[in-house]
Write an enzyme that holds these catalytic residues in place. Sequence first.
Site, PDB file in Angstrom:
ATOM      1  N   VAL A  14      70.878 -19.897 114.144  1.00 49.52           N
ATOM      2  CA  VAL A  14      69.557 -20.260 113.641  1.00 49.52           C
ATOM      3  C   VAL A  14      68.783 -21.076 114.674  1.00 49.52           C
ATOM      4  O   VAL A  14      67.614 -20.793 114.975  1.00 49.52           O
ATOM      5  CB  VAL A  14      69.688 -21.038 112.319  1.00 49.52           C
ATOM      6  CG1 VAL A  14      68.349 -21.618 111.892  1.00 49.52           C
ATOM      7  CG2 VAL A  14      70.239 -20.142 111.219  1.00 49.52           C
ATOM      8  N   GLY A  17      68.129 -19.058 118.115  1.00 53.02           N
ATOM      9  CA  GLY A  17      67.007 -18.138 117.929  1.00 53.02           C
ATOM     10  C   GLY A  17      65.685 -18.877 117.843  1.00 53.02           C
ATOM     11  O   GLY A  17      64.656 -18.417 118.362  1.00 53.02           O
ATOM     12  N   LYS A 107      76.171 -32.993 117.238  1.00 52.70           N
ATOM     13  CA  LYS A 107      76.423 -34.404 116.935  1.00 52.70           C
ATOM     14  C   LYS A 107      77.905 -34.755 116.925  1.00 52.70           C
ATOM     15  O   LYS A 107      78.280 -35.858 117.301  1.00 52.70           O
ATOM     16  CB  LYS A 107      75.760 -34.809 115.622  1.00 52.70           C
ATOM     17  CG  LYS A 107      76.465 -34.431 114.334  1.00 52.70           C
ATOM     18  CD  LYS A 107      76.272 -33.005 113.903  1.00 52.70           C
ATOM     19  CE  LYS A 107      74.854 -32.729 113.498  1.00 52.70           C
ATOM     20  NZ  LYS A 107      74.660 -31.350 112.971  1.00 52.70           N
ATOM     21  N   GLY A 136      67.505 -33.846 113.382  1.00 52.32           N
ATOM     22  CA  GLY A 136      66.713 -32.648 113.661  1.00 52.32           C
ATOM     23  C   GLY A 136      65.471 -32.913 114.485  1.00 52.32           C
ATOM     24  O   GLY A 136      65.537 -33.376 115.620  1.00 52.32           O
ATOM     25  N   ILE A 138      63.119 -35.125 114.082  1.00 50.94           N
ATOM     26  CA  ILE A 138      62.594 -36.487 114.124  1.00 50.94           C
ATOM     27  C   ILE A 138      62.934 -37.092 115.492  1.00 50.94           C
ATOM     28  O   ILE A 138      64.109 -37.129 115.866  1.00 50.94           O
ATOM     29  CB  ILE A 138      63.210 -37.362 113.018  1.00 50.94           C
ATOM     30  CG1 ILE A 138      63.044 -36.703 111.650  1.00 50.94           C
ATOM     31  CG2 ILE A 138      62.583 -38.749 113.028  1.00 50.94           C
ATOM     32  CD1 ILE A 138      63.787 -37.416 110.536  1.00 50.94           C
ATOM     33  N   LYS A 207      76.275 -38.980 113.122  1.00 51.13           N
ATOM     34  CA  LYS A 207      74.930 -39.380 113.528  1.00 51.13           C
ATOM     35  C   LYS A 207      74.792 -40.902 113.566  1.00 51.13           C
ATOM     36  O   LYS A 207      74.150 -41.453 114.465  1.00 51.13           O
ATOM     37  CB  LYS A 207      73.904 -38.770 112.575  1.00 51.13           C
ATOM     38  CG  LYS A 207      73.915 -37.243 112.556  1.00 51.13           C
ATOM     39  CD  LYS A 207      73.086 -36.696 111.412  1.00 51.13           C
ATOM     40  CE  LYS A 207      73.199 -35.181 111.321  1.00 51.13           C
ATOM     41  NZ  LYS A 207      72.505 -34.639 110.131  1.00 51.13           N
TER      42      LYS A 207
END
Length: 430
Positions: A14, A17, A107, A136, A138, A207
């Site tokens: 995902v 791409g 991560k 993501g 941010i 994270k």
Amino acid sequence: MVQPLRVALAGLGVVGGGVVKLLDANRALIERRAGRPIEIVAVSARDRHRDRGVDLSRFDWADDAGSLAARDDVDVVVELVGGADGPALTLARATLARGKAFVTANKAMVAHHGIELARAAEAAGAAFKYEAAVAGGIPVIKGLREGAAANEIGRVYGILNGTCNYILTTMEAAGRDFAGVLAEAQALGYAEADPSFDIDGVDAAHKLAILASLAFGTTLDFASVAIAGIRPILAADIAEAAALGYRVRLVGLAEAGPKGLLQRVHPCLVPQDHPLAHVQGSMNAVVAEGNFVGRLFFEGRGAGEGPTASAVVADLIDIARREYGAPFAMPVDSLDERAPAPRGERRGRAYLRFTVADRPGVLAELAAAMRDAGVSIASLIQRGAAADGSVLVAMVTHECAERCVTDALARLEGSQSLAGKPLLMHILDV
């Protein structure tokens, strides 16, 4: 003519791409901002023939992702394979050993091996970038490493997993229990077929360890993160929290103090007037508190094709501009080895939920355990008996040392009055 930044891309799921699509869609804008073109020259993935909705015929295909690091026509390798070890780590080591820039959204690998990779990047004078590994799209890594660089950060915390936040906020809105909402999240693609890393808090802990290192200038210490997930939470807990003026969220919290570094991922009660209480669905949010800048609040989509690809390409733009410094904001040898803080000494309030037998004396037994452990009860709610004869009892404590609450629960272990394991959720008092 300006030399383009030549990119090799390992992993075409995902996010991979999405990187191709973003570079195509915003090519002219990205070139202007980067000061030169950014071009993919080679790609690698497990399935060469899968339709990914983008034209890959223009790129060289490598069946072995590890070979990308050795190509003379590659300046930077982007790793989107995943996994803390295995091919991803091998590729990272090989890329940096050859003095090439390395970008990742991984991560788990950064949390477990980030110091090793940062040291290799420093030795080679190469970039090691991982904005997409946390929250993501941010820009929280850049925000801490650059925007808040002049500040002493005392605390960093937030909602770091979109799957858990989707589940909890759906339970909140619909009054449904965990299992049914999890199944729905899996059907909608918000949760993996095996959601353990998400719902048990491990993903958020990866994270948090990264954020703590950046915020406090400490070495990564994932092993010291205390982790609790959201499996035990009932719709009744969320309803009780709402009645008390709170919302339930999975929060990663890191604090640096004189007694060491506290790192914890746990479901907690967030006051309804706190910004985190209003983070809905699969959104992420991070709060950092600096001694001069005050509270910084970052919110946005923490996963998905577009947000994560955006963070990857932002790293590529920095590399094209030759704007990058130490991966963890300062040289590895300058990072502190901070001991874990004793969690039991932290003071705060707690929410406790007990499933008990419906018989005389049970409340007195609970109250006695609290009294003997030095825990004062601020409020107590008992609901009517369920079909099986059990009763839910929820209480909120006054502020005390966390070890006192742990002691109280230990005193109740094995009690015939308990029909299930108690649930402890700390109250976010920040």
